[in-house]
Write a protein that holds these residues in place. Structure first.
Motif, PDB file in Angstrom:
ATOM      1  N   MET A   1       0.909  -1.054   0.002  1.00  0.00           N
ATOM      2  CA  MET A   1       0.101   0.159  -0.098  1.00  0.00           C
ATOM      3  C   MET A   1       0.745   1.329   0.168  1.00  0.00           C
ATOM      4  SD  MET A   1      -3.222   0.865   2.646  1.00  0.00           S
ATOM      5  CE  MET A   1      -4.152  -0.439   1.855  1.00  0.00           C
ATOM      6  N   SER A   2       0.589   2.103  -0.858  1.00  0.00           N
ATOM      7  CA  SER A   2       1.239   3.331  -0.937  1.00  0.00           C
ATOM      8  C   SER A   2       1.190   4.402  -0.029  1.00  0.00           C
ATOM      9  CB  SER A   2       0.974   4.115  -2.372  1.00  0.00           C
ATOM     10  OG  SER A   2      -0.312   4.516  -2.362  1.00  0.00           O
ATOM     11  N   ASP A   3       2.321   5.130   0.245  1.00  0.00           N
ATOM     12  CA  ASP A   3       2.153   6.440   1.076  1.00  0.00           C
ATOM     13  C   ASP A   3       1.220   7.202   0.997  1.00  0.00           C
ATOM     14  OD1 ASP A   3       2.870   7.781   3.298  1.00  0.00           O
ATOM     15  OD2 ASP A   3       4.752   8.600   2.609  1.00  0.00           O
ATOM     16  N   ILE A   4       0.622   7.863   1.935  1.00  0.00           N
ATOM     17  CA  ILE A   4      -0.536   8.995   1.929  1.00  0.00           C
ATOM     18  C   ILE A   4      -0.008  10.075   0.849  1.00  0.00           C
ATOM     19  CG2 ILE A   4      -0.023  10.243   3.917  1.00  0.00           C
ATOM     20  CD1 ILE A   4      -3.157  10.272   4.084  1.00  0.00           C
ATOM     21  N   GLY A   5       1.282  10.455   0.781  1.00  0.00           N
ATOM     22  CA  GLY A   5       1.715  11.662  -0.103  1.00  0.00           C
ATOM     23  C   GLY A   5       2.846  12.247   0.452  1.00  0.00           C
ATOM     24  N   PRO A   6       3.081  13.493  -0.226  1.00  0.00           N
ATOM     25  CA  PRO A   6       4.151  14.383   0.316  1.00  0.00           C
ATOM     26  C   PRO A   6       3.592  15.240   1.595  1.00  0.00           C
ATOM     27  CG  PRO A   6       3.051  15.103  -1.842  1.00  0.00           C
ATOM     28  CD  PRO A   6       2.744  13.653  -1.639  1.00  0.00           C
ATOM     29  N   GLU A   7       4.353  15.621   2.396  1.00  0.00           N
ATOM     30  CA  GLU A   7       4.164  16.501   3.516  1.00  0.00           C
ATOM     31  C   GLU A   7       3.736  17.888   2.961  1.00  0.00           C
ATOM     32  OE1 GLU A   7       6.765  16.401   6.608  1.00  0.00           O
ATOM     33  OE2 GLU A   7       6.293  14.201   7.328  1.00  0.00           O
ATOM     34  N   MET A   8       2.627  18.624   3.476  1.00  0.00           N
ATOM     35  CA  MET A   8       2.532  19.971   3.094  1.00  0.00           C
ATOM     36  C   MET A   8       3.264  20.854   3.975  1.00  0.00           C
ATOM     37  SD  MET A   8      -1.209  21.956   3.725  1.00  0.00           S
ATOM     38  CE  MET A   8      -1.803  21.234   2.083  1.00  0.00           C
ATOM     39  N   PRO A   9       3.867  21.965   3.286  1.00  0.00           N
ATOM     40  CA  PRO A   9       4.674  22.757   4.052  1.00  0.00           C
ATOM     41  C   PRO A   9       3.769  23.619   5.050  1.00  0.00           C
ATOM     42  CG  PRO A   9       4.652  23.010   1.466  1.00  0.00           C
ATOM     43  CD  PRO A   9       3.728  22.247   1.802  1.00  0.00           C
ATOM     44  N   GLU A  10       4.419  24.023   6.047  1.00  0.00           N
ATOM     45  CA  GLU A  10       3.908  24.478   7.273  1.00  0.00           C
ATOM     46  C   GLU A  10       3.120  25.703   6.982  1.00  0.00           C
ATOM     47  OE1 GLU A  10       2.912  24.697  11.207  1.00  0.00           O
ATOM     48  OE2 GLU A  10       3.953  23.182  10.337  1.00  0.00           O
ATOM     49  N   ASP A  11       3.651  26.743   6.044  1.00  0.00           N
ATOM     50  CA  ASP A  11       2.866  27.818   5.784  1.00  0.00           C
ATOM     51  C   ASP A  11       1.622  27.572   4.943  1.00  0.00           C
ATOM     52  OD1 ASP A  11       5.060  29.346   6.497  1.00  0.00           O
ATOM     53  OD2 ASP A  11       5.388  30.339   4.408  1.00  0.00           O
ATOM     54  N   ASP A  12       1.500  26.574   4.226  1.00  0.00           N
ATOM     55  CA  ASP A  12       0.023  26.192   3.729  1.00  0.00           C
ATOM     56  C   ASP A  12      -0.631  25.719   4.818  1.00  0.00           C
ATOM     57  OD1 ASP A  12       0.953  26.913   1.036  1.00  0.00           O
ATOM     58  OD2 ASP A  12       1.670  24.984   0.493  1.00  0.00           O
ATOM     59  N   ALA A  13      -0.148  24.700   5.590  1.00  0.00           N
ATOM     60  CA  ALA A  13      -1.024  24.305   6.734  1.00  0.00           C
ATOM     61  C   ALA A  13      -1.538  25.304   7.645  1.00  0.00           C
ATOM     62  CB  ALA A  13      -0.093  23.224   7.746  1.00  0.00           C
ATOM     63  N   GLN A  14      -0.627  26.369   8.043  1.00  0.00           N
ATOM     64  CA  GLN A  14      -1.365  27.529   8.859  1.00  0.00           C
ATOM     65  C   GLN A  14      -2.334  28.376   8.055  1.00  0.00           C
ATOM     66  OE1 GLN A  14       1.221  30.711   9.842  1.00  0.00           O
ATOM     67  NE2 GLN A  14       0.578  30.837  11.769  1.00  0.00           N
ATOM     68  N   ALA A  15      -2.089  28.465   6.689  1.00  0.00           N
ATOM     69  CA  ALA A  15      -2.905  29.283   6.072  1.00  0.00           C
ATOM     70  C   ALA A  15      -4.474  28.503   6.098  1.00  0.00           C
ATOM     71  CB  ALA A  15      -2.703  29.407   4.574  1.00  0.00           C
ATOM     72  N   ALA A  16      -4.460  26.983   5.870  1.00  0.00           N
ATOM     73  CA  ALA A  16      -5.396  26.179   5.740  1.00  0.00           C
ATOM     74  C   ALA A  16      -6.236  26.449   6.996  1.00  0.00           C
ATOM     75  CB  ALA A  16      -5.200  25.013   5.241  1.00  0.00           C
ATOM     76  N   GLU A  17      -5.675  26.353   8.153  1.00  0.00           N
ATOM     77  CA  GLU A  17      -6.000  26.170   9.545  1.00  0.00           C
ATOM     78  C   GLU A  17      -6.954  27.632   9.759  1.00  0.00           C
ATOM     79  OE1 GLU A  17      -3.214  23.343  11.859  1.00  0.00           O
ATOM     80  OE2 GLU A  17      -2.568  25.437  11.694  1.00  0.00           O
ATOM     81  N   HIS A  18      -6.332  28.742   9.240  1.00  0.00           N
ATOM     82  CA  HIS A  18      -6.888  30.099   9.264  1.00  0.00           C
ATOM     83  C   HIS A  18      -7.996  30.322   8.823  1.00  0.00           C
ATOM     84  CE1 HIS A  18      -7.706  34.337   8.880  1.00  0.00           C
ATOM     85  NE2 HIS A  18      -6.796  34.464  10.129  1.00  0.00           N
ATOM     86  N   ALA A  19      -8.073  29.799   7.443  1.00  0.00           N
ATOM     87  CA  ALA A  19      -9.338  29.742   6.646  1.00  0.00           C
ATOM     88  C   ALA A  19     -10.424  28.758   7.155  1.00  0.00           C
ATOM     89  CB  ALA A  19      -8.879  29.327   5.401  1.00  0.00           C
ATOM     90  N   LEU A  20     -10.130  27.880   7.716  1.00  0.00           N
ATOM     91  CA  LEU A  20     -10.898  26.913   8.410  1.00  0.00           C
ATOM     92  C   LEU A  20     -11.420  27.201   9.913  1.00  0.00           C
ATOM     93  CD1 LEU A  20     -12.593  24.489   7.817  1.00  0.00           C
ATOM     94  CD2 LEU A  20     -10.845  23.223   8.967  1.00  0.00           C
ATOM     95  N   GLY A  21     -10.973  28.449  10.287  1.00  0.00           N
ATOM     96  CA  GLY A  21     -11.248  28.927  11.522  1.00  0.00           C
ATOM     97  C   GLY A  21     -10.810  28.011  12.916  1.00  0.00           C
ATOM     98  N   VAL A  22     -10.035  27.303  12.888  1.00  0.00           N
ATOM     99  CA  VAL A  22      -9.598  26.448  13.992  1.00  0.00           C
ATOM    100  C   VAL A  22      -8.372  26.831  14.578  1.00  0.00           C
ATOM    101  CG1 VAL A  22     -10.537  24.351  12.849  1.00  0.00           C
ATOM    102  CG2 VAL A  22      -8.033  25.008  12.399  1.00  0.00           C
ATOM    103  N   LEU A  23      -7.839  28.133  14.337  1.00  0.00           N
ATOM    104  CA  LEU A  23      -6.544  28.451  15.350  1.00  0.00           C
ATOM    105  C   LEU A  23      -7.443  29.055  16.516  1.00  0.00           C
ATOM    106  CD1 LEU A  23      -4.707  30.455  12.492  1.00  0.00           C
ATOM    107  CD2 LEU A  23      -4.198  28.183  13.548  1.00  0.00           C
ATOM    108  N   THR A  24      -6.298  29.017  17.511  1.00  0.00           N
ATOM    109  CA  THR A  24      -6.485  29.778  18.740  1.00  0.00           C
ATOM    110  C   THR A  24      -6.310  31.274  18.587  1.00  0.00           C
ATOM    111  OG1 THR A  24      -4.374  29.877  19.477  1.00  0.00           O
ATOM    112  CG2 THR A  24      -5.548  27.866  20.105  1.00  0.00           C
ATOM    113  N   ALA A  25      -7.080  32.000  19.680  1.00  0.00           N
ATOM    114  CA  ALA A  25      -6.932  33.683  19.234  1.00  0.00           C
ATOM    115  C   ALA A  25      -5.554  34.103  19.396  1.00  0.00           C
ATOM    116  CB  ALA A  25      -7.701  34.226  20.702  1.00  0.00           C
TER     117      ALA A  25
END
Length: 238
Positions: A1-25
């Motif tokens: 079974m293949s790997d799930i894929g390449p890791e996402m850069p930290e900047d992209d992850a933080q941008a996605a978390e901000h857009a989804l609204g799951v960051l702390t204050a």
């Protein structure tokens, strides 16, 4: 079974978390400071907002509860006198057409409220919770937010689209009893809303585990996960 894929850069992850609204204050404030200073990071947040926008279509509008305005009036600081209250009412309502009539109505409303017995205020809805589903190496691959009021999980995949087309990513809720319950499939790079039944909603409590497994195309054929765990996290209050 293949790997799930390449890791996402930290900047992209933080941008996605901000857009989804799951960051702390504190995290949100730091992200918004970066948005103001770094055009590239701002562009990443906007891109994720566009990708997550379809989730809004799945969220029904909520009517404000009856008596909300009287509660706001009663919630004003106790040391404010009636003149101060009326002055603020007149200021805000005077900004619209017919301000004099509205200010008079506010006077009448305050007079009526002063003679009413205290009302029982409906308890505030349960707070939203989020879970950052990470690999064993600490890389976020999925973001989830649970809204108890609507009994729905909003989930976003940070996995690049087109990764491993021969397998599916399946999201699981694992409550205190330790038995995984499937919430459905999550496409790489996509986001979706997953409504929960009353029974499932009762299990979605703070500290419950959420996990994503790599399953055969179409999902697990068992009464539980059949493939390896790709990412895992716990529900926590935002």
């Amino acid at each position: 079974m293949s790997d799930i894929g390449p890791e996402m850069p930290e900047d992209d992850a933080q941008a996605a978390e901000h857009a989804l609204g799951v960051l702390t204050a504190r995290e949100r404030a730091a992200a918004e400071l970066r948005m103001a200073r770094e055009p590239d990071f701002l562009a990443k947040v906007e891109t994720w907002r566009e990708r997550l926008a379809p989730l809004v279509d799945d969220v029904a509008a909520v009517e404000p509860p009856a008596g909300l305005w009287p509660r706001i009036v009663r919630g004003l600081p106790a040391n404010d006198n009636q003149v101060g209250v009326l002055r603020r009412l007149k200021f805000w309502r005077g900004a619209t057409m017919g301000s004099l009539g509205l200010a008079a109505a506010s006077l009448a409303m305050v007079a009526v409220l002063a003679t009413r017995p205290p009302q029982i205020i409906t308890p505030a809805p349960a707070p939203m919770m989020n879970a950052r589903l990470m690999t064993t190496g600490g890389q976020p691959l999925f973001l989830a937010a649970y809204d108890p009021g609507r009994k729905a999980v909003l989930v976003a995949s940070l996995v690049p689209p087109g990764t491993d087309p021969n397998h599916s990513h399946e999201l699981w809720l694992i409550p205190a009893d330790g038995k995984p319950r499937s919430l459905g499939l999550v496409e790489p790079g996509a986001s979706k809303s997953m409504p929960l039944s009353d029974q499932m909603a009762a299990m979605a409590k703070e500290g419950a585990t959420m996990a994503v497994t790599v399953e055969p195309a179409g999902g697990s054929l068992l009464d539980g996960p059949s493939g390896p765990v790709a990412a895992v996290g716990k529900l926590a209050r935002i």
